[in-house]
Design a protein around this motif. Structure first.
Motif, PDB file in Angstrom:
ATOM      1  N   VAL A 184       0.836  -1.226   0.000  1.00  0.00           N
ATOM      2  CA  VAL A 184       0.000   0.000   0.000  1.00  0.00           C
ATOM      3  C   VAL A 184       0.866   1.270   0.000  1.00  0.00           C
ATOM      4  CG1 VAL A 184      -1.999  -1.066   1.114  1.00  0.00           C
ATOM      5  CG2 VAL A 184      -0.159  -0.055   2.527  1.00  0.00           C
ATOM      6  N   GLY A 185       2.155   1.071  -0.022  1.00  0.00           N
ATOM      7  CA  GLY A 185       3.003   2.261  -0.052  1.00  0.00           C
ATOM      8  C   GLY A 185       4.444   1.910  -0.398  1.00  0.00           C
ATOM      9  N   ILE A 186       5.116   2.889  -1.014  1.00  0.00           N
ATOM     10  CA  ILE A 186       6.559   2.747  -1.299  1.00  0.00           C
ATOM     11  C   ILE A 186       7.239   3.913  -0.602  1.00  0.00           C
ATOM     12  CG2 ILE A 186       8.344   2.673  -3.100  1.00  0.00           C
ATOM     13  CD1 ILE A 186       6.410   0.386  -3.542  1.00  0.00           C
ATOM     14  N   MET A 187       8.261   3.621   0.178  1.00  0.00           N
ATOM     15  CA  MET A 187       8.951   4.723   0.870  1.00  0.00           C
ATOM     16  C   MET A 187      10.422   4.812   0.423  1.00  0.00           C
ATOM     17  SD  MET A 187       9.480   3.238   4.650  1.00  0.00           S
ATOM     18  CE  MET A 187      10.359   1.752   4.977  1.00  0.00           C
ATOM     19  N   GLU A 188      10.932   5.998   0.588  1.00  0.00           N
ATOM     20  CA  GLU A 188      12.343   6.211   0.207  1.00  0.00           C
ATOM     21  C   GLU A 188      12.970   7.130   1.259  1.00  0.00           C
ATOM     22  OE1 GLU A 188      14.037   6.486  -4.013  1.00  0.00           O
ATOM     23  OE2 GLU A 188      13.844   8.557  -3.348  1.00  0.00           O
ATOM     24  N   ILE A 189      13.970   6.622   1.953  1.00  0.00           N
ATOM     25  CA  ILE A 189      14.620   7.415   3.002  1.00  0.00           C
ATOM     26  C   ILE A 189      15.812   8.189   2.440  1.00  0.00           C
ATOM     27  CG2 ILE A 189      15.950   7.182   5.160  1.00  0.00           C
ATOM     28  CD1 ILE A 189      13.896   5.039   5.968  1.00  0.00           C
ATOM     29  N   GLY A 190      16.380   7.668   1.367  1.00  0.00           N
ATOM     30  CA  GLY A 190      17.515   8.370   0.755  1.00  0.00           C
ATOM     31  C   GLY A 190      18.838   7.701   1.061  1.00  0.00           C
ATOM     32  N   HIS A 191      18.797   6.592   1.738  1.00  0.00           N
ATOM     33  CA  HIS A 191      20.021   5.855   2.044  1.00  0.00           C
ATOM     34  C   HIS A 191      19.896   4.484   1.401  1.00  0.00           C
ATOM     35  CE1 HIS A 191      23.048   3.690   4.380  1.00  0.00           C
ATOM     36  NE2 HIS A 191      23.578   4.872   4.594  1.00  0.00           N
ATOM     37  N   GLN A 192      20.910   4.151   0.612  1.00  0.00           N
ATOM     38  CA  GLN A 192      20.803   2.972  -0.239  1.00  0.00           C
ATOM     39  C   GLN A 192      20.521   1.698   0.547  1.00  0.00           C
ATOM     40  OE1 GLN A 192      23.408   0.463  -0.783  1.00  0.00           O
ATOM     41  NE2 GLN A 192      22.458  -0.501  -2.556  1.00  0.00           N
ATOM     42  N   SER A 193      21.206   1.502   1.681  1.00  0.00           N
ATOM     43  CA  SER A 193      21.021   0.237   2.400  1.00  0.00           C
ATOM     44  C   SER A 193      19.621   0.141   3.008  1.00  0.00           C
ATOM     45  CB  SER A 193      22.096   0.057   3.464  1.00  0.00           C
ATOM     46  OG  SER A 193      21.911   1.007   4.470  1.00  0.00           O
ATOM     47  N   LEU A 194      19.113   1.263   3.518  1.00  0.00           N
ATOM     48  CA  LEU A 194      17.762   1.242   4.089  1.00  0.00           C
ATOM     49  C   LEU A 194      16.708   1.106   2.992  1.00  0.00           C
ATOM     50  CD1 LEU A 194      18.054   4.008   6.828  1.00  0.00           C
ATOM     51  CD2 LEU A 194      17.926   1.554   7.171  1.00  0.00           C
ATOM     52  N   ASP A 195      16.950   1.791   1.881  1.00  0.00           N
ATOM     53  CA  ASP A 195      15.973   1.753   0.793  1.00  0.00           C
ATOM     54  C   ASP A 195      15.975   0.409   0.073  1.00  0.00           C
ATOM     55  OD1 ASP A 195      15.057   4.251   1.329  1.00  0.00           O
ATOM     56  OD2 ASP A 195      16.425   5.261  -0.073  1.00  0.00           O
ATOM     57  N   SER A 196      16.930  -0.463   0.396  1.00  0.00           N
ATOM     58  CA  SER A 196      16.980  -1.787  -0.233  1.00  0.00           C
ATOM     59  C   SER A 196      16.479  -2.879   0.700  1.00  0.00           C
ATOM     60  CB  SER A 196      18.420  -2.143  -0.614  1.00  0.00           C
ATOM     61  OG  SER A 196      18.964  -1.139  -1.407  1.00  0.00           O
ATOM     62  N   SER A 197      16.210  -2.527   1.967  1.00  0.00           N
ATOM     63  CA  SER A 197      15.981  -3.632   2.902  1.00  0.00           C
ATOM     64  C   SER A 197      14.901  -3.392   3.947  1.00  0.00           C
ATOM     65  CB  SER A 197      17.289  -3.957   3.616  1.00  0.00           C
ATOM     66  OG  SER A 197      17.634  -2.857   4.415  1.00  0.00           O
ATOM     67  N   LEU A 198      14.208  -2.275   3.903  1.00  0.00           N
ATOM     68  CA  LEU A 198      13.261  -1.999   4.980  1.00  0.00           C
ATOM     69  C   LEU A 198      11.822  -2.245   4.532  1.00  0.00           C
ATOM     70  CD1 LEU A 198      13.436  -0.995   7.914  1.00  0.00           C
ATOM     71  CD2 LEU A 198      12.994   1.299   7.062  1.00  0.00           C
ATOM     72  N   VAL A 199      11.083  -2.901   5.416  1.00  0.00           N
ATOM     73  CA  VAL A 199       9.665  -3.163   5.133  1.00  0.00           C
ATOM     74  C   VAL A 199       8.882  -2.809   6.391  1.00  0.00           C
ATOM     75  CG1 VAL A 199       7.952  -4.948   4.643  1.00  0.00           C
ATOM     76  CG2 VAL A 199      10.176  -5.013   3.494  1.00  0.00           C
TER      77      VAL A 199
END
Lengths: 412, 224
Positions: A184-199
């Motif tokens: 229901v959503g896509i988020m982007e924090i701006g840090h590659q490792s977090l943006d590749s692994s957080l749910v």
């Protein structure tokens, strides 16, 4: 104005002449050194600040964690909410899961959050790129952008989640189906490792996936602006034993101290190495002024004949070094900020020319080059640059002061 | 009673040249009265410039006594007020304009108010260089540079001017003009002048002529 200062200014910027070559080269050396320091330390400071922002924005200012998990979250929550300096509390449960979409597996970190409280502590809404946090319920999930991209999921897609508990049960020959959750959503924090692994899922879903019952792994806390998180954590640790003997509060700095130490060490090393550029520039100032002492030997003699004291003659060269240092520093600060202002354009042009845009994001983990120069770093750079440049004038000043007027006049 | 402003008694100065000691000044006595002009002639190497530097307090003497206005204080601070110097090579500060070069003498005493600026302007006018006020030395001729140097020497209204071969780098005609100016101004301002020169014609224009020979002064007027 003392005559030594007047003469120093005139020798650096003579009447009716353009900027003299020697002055220009000396000023340029200091200017480039200062600009490089400003840019490098700003970028390092920017990285540090981004890292801090990401830590705080994903963990809160302080986290309370238990060994294992907390079985009485309501009691602990009640205590934390009334604790001094605490302005927001949100429970969390976390763990690694296997996630699958279209037969593409991933092993992200699943974060169970209380959607009614999370925005009091972490500004998650700011990072939702598509969809909404309000749509998150026990049957849905919010994926980080790169993870969604890598498994080909988008809003409305369904992903299958296998928790370690589920896998344990499957090993025991129980028939267990994975949980199917809607994106229901896509988020982007701006840090590659977090943006590749957080749910993100709801805390209830996480409790169910990990078999925690009503338990939580901990609480993220937001502390009042201006209060030192370390201090707040220490205060919390005095009241926590009453409700949760095995829980412990740690500030974000404390939790990440090794990482922050490395970031600070890198910044200090870069500072230490780059300061040598100013030292080299200072040698160029010394060399220019020594040449000036030789070229102006007779003038130095004349000053003595006109009543000038050796101390004033020496001051004339010290002033010159100080003026070069100050002019170079002001120019360097200007140049540094100019480069910083256009840093992303410069990087974009460079990476475009070299075809390394992807590599930059992949290895440096930031989509934009961050920059932040603290007041302390700014004044340290300015102070050191001016001090080192001024010290560069001491040797020529000493040589000039030692010249006997009569010997200088005879040098003809 | 005469007003002696410069009194040198038994000045001796020697230099080491390898293992030899060169006696450059051998017990020189000289006294100069206020407003008086004295020329010192002599062959090259006779010690004229060394004497001038010693009289200016620039060169330490081995023996003897030097008095400026009756005082033994011949230090740097007093030098700027008591005497002005004119050199063969002008020694103007190349970064300063003609006006600023003259004013520099006052600036070194910490005085750069309106009276000093007015005086520098009037001296510039007196040496005929008003229109060259904003010119740096590189844009002035040799004669003009020396006139600026003369004006600078007079800026602080000194009691004594020491001129070391001031025409040495000038052609005859310009040299004559500079000497005439120097004598005229020293007379006008009642400033004593000690002129070191090779030129006997210039020397004869001063009130008193002395000859330097092998480190000794022979007063041609007194016959010593």
């Amino acid at each position: 104005m003392p005559w030594s200062l007047y003469l120093a200014l005139k020798q650096l910027f003579p009447s009716g002449k353009r900027f003299p070559f020697f002055t220009a080269i000396s000023v340029l050396g200091v200017m480039l050194g200062v600009a490089l320091l400003i840019v490098s330390i700003s970028v390092m400071g920017g990285f540090g600040r981004e890292i801090k922002r990401m830590i705080v924005d994903t963990q809160g200012d302080v986290q309370v964690r238990a060994r294992g998990y907390l079985t009485n979250p309501d009691e602990v929550l009640a205590v934390l909410e009334t604790a001094p300096d605490v302005i927001g509390v949100s429970p969390f449960a976390e763990g690694v899961v296997m996630l699958e979409h279209n037969s593409k597996p991933a092993f992200p970190a699943l974060q169970g959050v209380d959607i009614d409280r999370i925005n009091d502590v972490i500004p998650l809404d700011d990072y939702i790129r598509t969809g909404s946090l309000d749509l998150l319920d026990d049957d849905s999930v919010i994926l980080s952008s790169r993870l969604a991209y890598s498994i080909g999921a988008r809003i409305g897609s369904f992903v299958e989640v296998y928790s370690p508990l589920l896998l344990e049960k499957m090993k025991a020959d129980e028939v267990m189906l994975p949980r199917e959750l809607e994106v229901v959503g896509i988020m982007e924090i701006g840090h590659q490792s977090l943006d590749s692994s957080l749910v993100l899922v709801t805390i209830r879903r996480m409790q169910e996936l990990y078999g925690l019952g009503e338990g939580v792994h901990g609480f993220s806390l937001k502390i009042e602006e201006g209060v030192d998180p370390d201090m707040a954590a220490r205060r919390l640790n005095t009241i926590l034993p009453d409700v949760a003997p095995h829980a412990f509060a740690r500030s974000w700095m404390d939790s990440n101290q090794d990482f922050l130490f490395v970031v600070q060490l890198e910044k200090n090393m870069i500072f230490f190495l780059l300061i040598f550029i100013i030292v080299v520039a200072a040698f160029s100032v010394t060399s220019s002024l020594l040449i000036a002492v030789v070229r102006k030997t007779r003038e130095i003699g004349l000053l003595g004949a006109m009543g000038g004291k050796p101390r004033d003659v020496a001051m004339c060269f010290c002033w010159q070094a100080l003026i070069i240092g100050m002019t170079g520093t002001i120019g360097g600060v200007g140049l540094g900020y100019f480069v910083l202002h256009f840093r992303n354009d410069i990087i974009a042009t460079f990476t475009k020319l070299t075809g390394s845009e992807e590599a930059l994001v992949r290895f440096y983990e930031f989509s934009n080059l961050p920059a932040h120069l603290s007041d302390q770093d700014f004044w340290l750079i300015v102070g050191l640059a001016i001090t080192i440049s001024t010290l560069a004038g001491i040797l020529p000043a000493w040589r000039a002061a030692r010249l006997q007027p009569v010997e200088a006049l005879r040098s003809e | 009673m005469s007003d002696v402003i410069l009194q040198a008694e038994g000045l001796s100065k020697s230099f080491l040249s390898g293992e030899r000691t060169l006696e450059v000044l051998r017990g020189v006595d000289l006294s100069v009265e206020a407003g008086q002009s004295v020329s010192i002639c002599g062959e090259s190497g006779s010690g004229k410039s060394t004497l001038l530097h010693a009289l200016a307090g620039l060169d330490a003497i081995d023996e003897g006594e030097l008095l400026w206005d009756g005082s033994t204080d011949t230090g740097a601070e007093r030098r700027g007020r008591f005497l002005g110097m004119v050199f063969q090579s002008f020694y103007l500060i190349p970064e300063l304009t003609a006006f600023d070069n003259i004013l520099m003498a006052a600036r070194m005493l910490g005085r750069v108010g309106k009276p000093e600026r007015d005086r520098a302007a009037s001296l510039l006018d007196r040496v005929g260089l008003v229109e060259r006020a904003d010119h740096v030395p590189a844009k002035l001729s040799g004669g003009e540079r020396q006139r600026v140097a003369v004006a600078r020497a007079l800026m602080n209204q000194p009691r004594l001017i020491l001129a070391d071969e001031p025409t040495g780098n000038l052609d005859e005609h310009t040299g004559e003009a500079v000497i005439a100016l120097l004598l005229e101004l020293s007379q006008e301002t009642q400033t004593a002048l000690v002129l070191v020169t090779h030129n006997k014609g210039h020397a004869l224009k001063t009130d008193r002529q002395v000859l330097m020979q092998e480190g000794r002064l022979i007063d041609s007027n007194s016959g010593h």
